[in-house]
Design a protein around this motif. Structure first.
Motif, mmCIF file in Angstrom:
data_model
loop_
_atom_site.group_PDB
_atom_site.id
_atom_site.type_symbol
_atom_site.label_atom_id
_atom_site.label_comp_id
_atom_site.label_asym_id
_atom_site.label_seq_id
_atom_site.Cartn_x
_atom_site.Cartn_y
_atom_site.Cartn_z
ATOM 1 N N LYS A 96 0.844 -1.123 0.163
ATOM 2 C CA LYS A 96 -0.098 -0.045 0.113
ATOM 3 C C LYS A 96 0.969 1.228 0.028
ATOM 4 O O LYS A 96 1.968 1.292 0.369
ATOM 5 N N ASN A 112 -1.219 7.648 2.160
ATOM 6 C CA ASN A 112 -2.203 8.796 1.535
ATOM 7 C C ASN A 112 -1.353 10.171 1.676
ATOM 8 O O ASN A 112 -0.286 10.264 2.377
ATOM 9 N N LYS A 113 -1.748 11.321 1.134
ATOM 10 C CA LYS A 113 -1.108 12.392 1.093
ATOM 11 C C LYS A 113 -0.901 12.937 2.628
ATOM 12 O O LYS A 113 0.196 13.426 2.990
ATOM 13 N N HIS A 117 -0.581 11.306 5.326
ATOM 14 C CA HIS A 117 0.534 10.381 5.889
ATOM 15 C C HIS A 117 1.899 10.709 5.256
ATOM 16 O O HIS A 117 2.990 10.658 6.195
ATOM 17 N N LYS A 118 2.228 10.843 3.899
ATOM 18 C CA LYS A 118 3.333 11.295 3.430
ATOM 19 C C LYS A 118 3.842 12.279 3.991
ATOM 20 O O LYS A 118 5.083 12.640 4.238
#
Length: 70
Positions: free
Chosen positions: A39, A42-43, A45-46
């Motif tokens: 996986k 998401n943005k 978390h990035k």
């Protein structure tokens, strides 16, 4: 590449998957899935991961020309 960079940074900071998960606000299994390449974060978390490790999102999550050169 993404998973290798995440693993390297996490280990360089001497963090377990569980410790990183607590910092980012996800479950440890999500860190495992990111590191295994199953996986992508998401943005949000990035950005959290990049800020924590003091690297750019681009470095952490996007392959560069130098990654493709043998």
């Amino acid at each position: 590449m993404v998973n290798k960079r995440l693993i390297k940074l996490r280990k360089n900071f001497d963090l377990s998957q569980e410790e990183l998960a607590d910092i980012i606000g996800v479950h440890q299994t999500m860190i495992s899935k990111w590191e295994l390449g199953l996986k992508d974060p998401n943005k949000v978390h990035k950005i959290k991961i990049a800020k924590f490790f003091k690297v750019t999102v681009e470095y952490l999550f996007y392959e560069s020309y130098y990654d493709t050169v043998s």
